[in-house]
Motif scaffolding. Structure first.
Motif, short mmCIF file in Angstrom:
data_model
loop_
_atom_site.label_atom_id
_atom_site.label_comp_id
_atom_site.label_asym_id
_atom_site.label_seq_id
_atom_site.Cartn_x
_atom_site.Cartn_y
_atom_site.Cartn_z
N GLY A 1 1.02 -1.37 -0.27
CA GLY A 1 -0.17 0.11 -0.17
C GLY A 1 0.49 1.30 -0.06
N PRO A 2 0.21 2.19 0.24
CA PRO A 2 0.78 3.94 -0.26
C PRO A 2 1.96 3.92 1.02
CG PRO A 2 -1.50 3.94 -0.15
CD PRO A 2 -1.11 2.58 0.31
N GLY A 3 3.09 4.14 0.53
CA GLY A 3 4.04 4.31 1.67
C GLY A 3 5.17 3.18 1.60
N TRP A 4 4.95 1.77 1.12
CA TRP A 4 5.61 0.69 1.12
C TRP A 4 6.85 1.89 0.47
CZ3 TRP A 4 5.47 -4.69 0.56
CH2 TRP A 4 4.95 -5.11 1.71
N PRO A 5 8.20 1.22 1.58
CA PRO A 5 9.33 1.79 0.44
C PRO A 5 9.80 0.78 -0.79
CG PRO A 5 9.33 1.28 2.66
CD PRO A 5 8.83 0.53 2.65
N ILE A 6 10.40 1.85 -1.34
CA ILE A 6 10.44 1.57 -2.72
C ILE A 6 11.08 -0.57 -3.35
CG2 ILE A 6 12.70 2.45 -4.09
CD1 ILE A 6 9.33 2.04 -5.84
#
Length: 401
Positions: A298-303
């Motif tokens: 989801g949003p905020g996961w490290p690339i």
């Protein structure tokens, strides 16, 4: 292995890479195209399902064409359909994009049977799992090229211009195949019947043989799940995980490249150390676990974490098809390899038709992509269990020769 085997691998890789690149081109361009077309991003799954639905039919009809005109000639005609489909889709209307899926689908069905015919007749059986797996690297390899090439073309030329630019690629590689025809189309017979036993005979061949039947059913499931990853990953990462299109394209490329490596590695292992039955069952369970991880993103996961999960998904979900085709060809024998591959391809593409459509349905019902990936995970684990129950898949540990 000599020149015939080298040209056999080269020709089959070209056929798989180019048709896979074209089939993935429109879905990768979808985040830019959906606004102009006025459709929901999740509907990209319907495009893929239509393309593969058409491909299932051409996979059944091509064994007779291969026997009469030769596998290389059939591959060249497939390239022409791919070019035509891209040019039609570049027209920019929703109806033309739908028609492009039909035309590209006509060209996408035959490469599997084409490759099975060439490899079964021009390569040594003792290396079958490895060589079929190398051939199958063309599928994720072509998709990886789409993940790298298409976003760059879209940003430079717009999505319609990108499709036009890509249309030249099949023409170029169709010309590259010309010198190989004399080496690899020697078995063709001008009077060979186009539809011996009826159009559906390749399907009946695999369904009435219990040694192949459950392998094909598992292939249906694995193919559907793999295409759900390939079709929805970019849209999911852009729309839900909130990374940019270039990064999402890189993620898709990592997914596909890792699949290339794992296909070759597991093909080598299947020829030497571990029976195909247990490798394929492990692939099913491992793919299920990877799909659950993707659903959790989801949003905020490290690339870096996003890329790691997509690499894992590529390793496990793409490794199965070369071994499955090699087992199908082994059971059917060289004379029926193209027909058996046509039946296997029909089953696989059937999974691709229903997989993305089912994924789209789950997204529509729940409002979230996570449900689609969770459904894919459960299906993949079921496919692994079916492999264990299949009487046809080799359970004996090969001798390292």
């Amino acid at each position: 292995m000599g020149n015939p085997a080298f040209f056999a691998i080269l020709a089959t890789l070209i056929a798989q890479v180019i048709t896979s690149l074209i089939a993935y081109g429109v879905p990768v361009a979808a985040p830019e195209a959906v606004g102009d077309l006025g459709v929901d991003p999740a509907n990209v799954g319907l495009y893929t399902s239509l393309l593969y639905g058409v491909a299932t039919a051409t996979a059944l009809t091509c064994p007779g064409l291969i026997a009469r005109y030769g596998a290389i000639r059939v591959a060249q005609v497939c390239f022409l359909f791919c070019t035509a489909g891209l040019l039609i889709g570049a027209g920019g209307l929703l109806s033309l994009v739908v028609l492009s899926a039909v035309v590209i689908g006509i060209g996408y069905g035959p490469p599997g049977p084409v490759a099975a015919h060439i490899l079964a007749n021009h390569t040594p059986p003792r290396h079958a799992n490895l060589l079929f797996s190398i051939k199958q690297t063309g599928v994720p390899g072509g998709a990886a090229l789409a993940g790298i090439l298409v976003p760059v073309l879209v940003l430079a030329l717009g999505w319609r211009g990108a499709l036009v630019a890509m249309a030249a690629i099949p023409i170029v590689f169709g010309l590259v195949l010309i010198p190989m025809r004399a080496r690899l189309d020697g078995e063709r017979q001008a009077d060979a019947p186009l539809f011996r036993g009826g159009v559906a005979e390749p399907l009946f061949l695999v369904l009435r043989d219990p040694a192949i039947r459950w392998l094909c059913v598992a292939g249906l499931i694995f193919a559907g799940v793999q295409l759900c990853f390939g079709t929805f990953l970019v849209v999911f990462l852009v729309e839900v995980v909130r990374i940019d299109l270039i990064a999402a394209g890189v993620a898709l490329s990592l997914f596909q490249v890792s699949g290339v490596v794992s296909r070759v590695a597991l093909g080598w292992v299947a020829d030497r150390f571990v029976a195909p039955r247990y490798l394929l069952a492990g692939v099913g369970v491992g793919t299920g676990g990877a799909a659950f991880l993707v659903a959790a993103m989801g949003p905020g996961w490290p690339i870096a974490s996003i890329f790691a999960v997509t690499i894992l998904a590529g390793i496990v979900s793409a490794a199965w098809s070369g071994i499955a085709f090699a087992e199908t060809a082994r059971i059917a024998g060289p004379k029926k390899a193209a027909s058996a591959a046509g039946g296997m391809t029909f089953m696989m593409y059937g999974g691709v038709v229903f997989g993305p459509s089912g994924f789209t349905g789950l997204v529509a019902l729940t409002g979230g992509f996570d449900a689609g990936f969770a459904g894919a995970a459960i299906a993949s684990i079921l496919g692994g269990l079916l492999i264990l129950a299949s009487p046809g898949v080799a359970r004996r540990k090969p001798s390292p020769a």
